[in-house]
Design an enzyme around this catalytic site. Sequence first.
Site, mmCIF file in Angstrom:
data_model
loop_
_atom_site.group_PDB
_atom_site.id
_atom_site.type_symbol
_atom_site.label_atom_id
_atom_site.label_comp_id
_atom_site.label_asym_id
_atom_site.label_seq_id
_atom_site.Cartn_x
_atom_site.Cartn_y
_atom_site.Cartn_z
ATOM 1 C CB CYS A 61 18.867 35.640 -18.551
ATOM 2 S SG CYS A 61 19.225 33.935 -18.528
ATOM 3 C CG PHE A 62 22.967 33.035 -20.484
ATOM 4 C CD1 PHE A 62 23.940 33.520 -19.636
ATOM 5 C CD2 PHE A 62 22.483 31.880 -20.452
ATOM 6 C CE1 PHE A 62 24.213 32.780 -18.242
ATOM 7 C CE2 PHE A 62 22.605 31.150 -19.357
ATOM 8 C CZ PHE A 62 23.456 31.477 -18.175
#
Lengths: 358, 358, 358, 358
Positions: C161-162
Amino acid sequence: MAPIEPARRVAVIGASGYGGLQSLRLLHDHPHLEVTFLGGERSAGKRWNAITPFLPLARDLVVRVPEPDAIAAEADLAVLSLPNGLASRLVPDLLARGVKVVDLSADYRYRSLSQWKSVYAAEAQEHPRHDDALCEEAVYGLVEWERDAIAGARLVAAPGCFPTASLLALMPFLSQGLIETSGIIIDAKTGTSGGGRAAKENLLLAEAGEAVAPYGVVGHRHTSEIEESASRAAGQPIRLQFTPHLMPMVRGLLATVYGRLRDPGLTAADCTTLLQAAYRQSPCVEVLPVGTYPSTKWVKQTNRALLSVQVDPRTSQLIVMCAIDNLVKGQAGQGVQCLNLLAGLPACTGLPLLPFYP
Amino acid sequence: MAPIEPARRVAVIGASGYGGLQSLRLLHDHPHLEVTFLGGERSAGKRWNAITPFLPLARDLVVRVPEPDAIAAEADLAVLSLPNGLASRLVPDLLARGVKVVDLSADYRYRSLSQWKSVYAAEAQEHPRHDDALCEEAVYGLVEWERDAIAGARLVAAPGCFPTASLLALMPFLSQGLIETSGIIIDAKTGTSGGGRAAKENLLLAEAGEAVAPYGVVGHRHTSEIEESASRAAGQPIRLQFTPHLMPMVRGLLATVYGRLRDPGLTAADCTTLLQAAYRQSPCVEVLPVGTYPSTKWVKQTNRALLSVQVDPRTSQLIVMCAIDNLVKGQAGQGVQCLNLLAGLPACTGLPLLPFYP
Amino acid sequence: MAPIEPARRVAVIGASGYGGLQSLRLLHDHPHLEVTFLGGERSAGKRWNAITPFLPLARDLVVRVPEPDAIAAEADLAVLSLPNGLASRLVPDLLARGVKVVDLSADYRYRSLSQWKSVYAAEAQEHPRHDDALCEEAVYGLVEWERDAIAGARLVAAPGCFPTASLLALMPFLSQGLIETSGIIIDAKTGTSGGGRAAKENLLLAEAGEAVAPYGVVGHRHTSEIEESASRAAGQPIRLQFTPHLMPMVRGLLATVYGRLRDPGLTAADCTTLLQAAYRQSPCVEVLPVGTYPSTKWVKQTNRALLSVQVDPRTSQLIVMCAIDNLVKGQAGQGVQCLNLLAGLPACTGLPLLPFYP
Amino acid sequence: MAPIEPARRVAVIGASGYGGLQSLRLLHDHPHLEVTFLGGERSAGKRWNAITPFLPLARDLVVRVPEPDAIAAEADLAVLSLPNGLASRLVPDLLARGVKVVDLSADYRYRSLSQWKSVYAAEAQEHPRHDDALCEEAVYGLVEWERDAIAGARLVAAPGCFPTASLLALMPFLSQGLIETSGIIIDAKTGTSGGGRAAKENLLLAEAGEAVAPYGVVGHRHTSEIEESASRAAGQPIRLQFTPHLMPMVRGLLATVYGRLRDPGLTAADCTTLLQAAYRQSPCVEVLPVGTYPSTKWVKQTNRALLSVQVDPRTSQLIVMCAIDNLVKGQAGQGVQCLNLLAGLPACTGLPLLPFYP
């Protein structure tokens, strides 16, 4: 550091859960009670401040195995914050050694051990008990209604969070026979810290955040605890409806209590006056003016209970609202009130009553 | 772009509040209805996407002054999301021009204009009304109970959020005479978006966050709205208790409804079966199995209503829980259901029924 | 039900965590892909709808043990949502049976297995691996930058996600050499669902609610994942600073990315134009006008990434902000984009792009 | 009630906003300072407890028009919690009457009035000012770095919330020349109470809940305030990047500060030691051990600042994190620290330092 006055040395047993944490936090600011023993199985041997960087205590104790002799050597009073069933293993030994006990669990909240066994069946299975006499001896620690009994007790069972808010709302009306004893409904709302600090999926922020849901509908264990005190107050057996709901917030508890007035002529102003009279000697309970309703935010991190009452003249329905902080007045703060009484102090000594708003 | 089918061009009037925003959002995904007119006073002359970067619409309309002739020229149906009292100024002109109307305000929720005037006194003062006939003509848009009437109507008053959840829970039991008509209690909980998008101090995150509080205790305006439909269903006047509470969350509404069973032999399973039968033809309503209780999270951003029922055999108390999204099934989604029926479509056409969890 | 088109039958393996749940939810609405196999160890043998009352699927499958032959018999594509290290045990067998795989874990995000072993040391200890060739073969599933490679792959490693948010912000500037390659700082903020659904104390609402805190400062595992792609784009090794923070909300992720412009004359308008050009073919990425900054609320429950860029002429600092939903564009939605490409469909097919506001 | 010691009577002006509320709350528990005058325009003539049921004060004052003579008659010290620009109208008159002032607004935070006028242009338009001399005289109330100057001042400008956290993190490194003066980045996160109590749409729970977003990117007014002190500490002009973000929580502020170390050999342990030395005399600042990162929850409703530092040896980047409660150490608590110094008391007198967890 000056020597601690006799009878005011406190052992906190089980300090990693919220009950223990709050007890330590509240006692930290206490002018007369001092924590002298910190008991915990998992962290035994470690310094508190090293394992709890967010709550460093001025008196940084080493956590110790909660062994009765060791506790009795260093403390006059003990507050137990242990899972249900576990306290009953420690309490007899502590009492035998002259340590007075405030138990935050449900173990001594019922006069009858067999009722405890039926309500807490799983715990009863795991922890066989035969301490009927202690169950009968223990005083129910609802401070505003049992002040003298607590002051003279050896063993106090601090009430559950829901019973505290519910009974503070109900007792004045039940004890004076002002509402019908059937048809009482308690619709309660609590923050998730009421579920404890042990990791459970349903209490994750991702699950409980942005969500409101009922749980334990019909048969939640606090129902019988509320009924026991309510019945005593009314002088007759009471069966009521109690429905808890989980709220997307950390702390705070609101009980909205519905009952039917026996005298349809009573107004909200009358009922407010009655509540004020009932709690005149209770600085931790405050009654709001008619039309002002309590927010849990107004009692956050305080030991205050806020009450408000409304009446619907069309239906003769009485609505009593009670907001508390579930971890303070609903748990550790009420525990400290009990410790205060056991130590011969006014019940509210050293307890925060004013919120930081917002 | 293909021409829009006749009778399926929709005007949305008042698009800056949550009701209008949700209506636009829901209609954006609709397979058969198309927004062809966007009405708003303050933003008139501006393009929607320029003023709403977070909700860009494929069909980027210019916001226009909601003038009846202009609306009628471009739309067959109109959904009005205006402050109470204001809709009544526009509705007669729209009907006169053949535009069918779904009104999200309270203006046409009462059969009797004089009752509206007594409940909405401040609005009545500001907006003098004489449209008694329209009040009588308007159909109450509780889709699951008024399907045919809505389909044949010119003017539909979409129910309030609290009445929607409360009535979905109560109607099956009232209409079959299974509960006593006195002593009904509705304890309701709503997210703060129910208070609208206009800035109010009590709805600030700093105020409403980490807080639960009752409001409008005894006499909240939705009480009379619920009673009007409940009375009709029961065939006799009903006076009930309705208490709303503000929750620290954006959206979601839960009604916990208490009533006394006439037949103490009915079980939770019986009542579940009864609810399932009542909503068999209603794809937006789902009844949970006994012991599973609805969370508002389970219906977030959907048009689904989740029902669950429990019975306490000790007290003969019935507890019906209903969770909805206050902005969808409680407002704009139900509005789209009504539009669907007016357009000859199945009520649930184009509406989301499955949440994104968590 | 019509027969499912060949090459469009999907197996979802590991459906009880958020990655699997979101994959199921997104595929439920998909016009061309169909879930035909539901794999899970713990729930094997049970019907999905019985164990997941909050997310009932129209096609109610029985959860099955994720056995390769069984999967291959019923599915052409598989999305794996398993703990790190576990996917690598299943992937070779699936590929050998002709099933194309999108893996949501970190197992194939590095070209070099030995790097994976050094970054995911604990997992490498528990799950010995020798699939170097597969690591080299796997395509990194950052759809907007690897579209063609994904379309031709057998095995796609969906980004973390990051990294997704960080790289969408950085790639246009790095690949054109517009910012200095040293001194890049990524300050990222995520909702707690990014930590998964397994119960952990620090993710409890009572702990993570009303709290903001950094974690994994210096050395978070996503640092190396971001650096791998960033270095490739820049054509030289990049070492950057990545600091994640936990936010008190369920979903949403914001990356605030700081870099120094090589050409101090570039304005925010120039950079906005550049971003728009970079993502012209990417309907899931939207660039906001200068001065409008993305809120995670604007992308909640969508597969959209919102970008905005600002420049400080005093310092030549570039600030690129990227908001995504961590569970959709940051996980399951990007996985579906990859499935789409593997199935010969446009990447955004069937994915939600518009939020329900608020 | 005993007479209040001379020089310790405090006027609180502007008590309905959060700054005033917190000041009153903190002073309520203060052992030596006493609120003797409560100033407010809107509520003048009303009793505090009647208009603020959630924060009843033991000494229930009547709110009065903040007229200089009246204030001077009853107070030795004044804390002003007024909108920017308004304080400058009252301050000269108070000083002239011998009342020492702590101003919570930005009016006296710049040595140069003309800089204030350029940064607060709108306010300067509305409130014409010519008090250059007072701007030069005023002391910037960052207690840990200006203790002696504050103790000897007549007028103290309490720092903004963001500058407080940012400067506590930066000053030790800047004043010793340990980091480069260019390239400093401050990525800050604040709860919504930082936006004040006046109703604004973007601060509604429905808008700000479940959302994280940057605002004021490049050019937020606190940038220049931070730069003014940072430049002074470094002995040279500093231009830095400051980006605030709005968090979905009531209170708490975290600054994550990035700078490049001049000596690449410095470790996180070295930097921690340096911070500890810098704040050895500052009981309100606590430095966490390496690897423990501060949560805003750990300082909620306290005047404590928690610092932690980390170093990335690969990049020579220094990361300093500082958590405070934006309304206490970031506003009213720091104001009380300044009052303490003006009254000749130790700075931390009467201020809460330990949170109630959770």
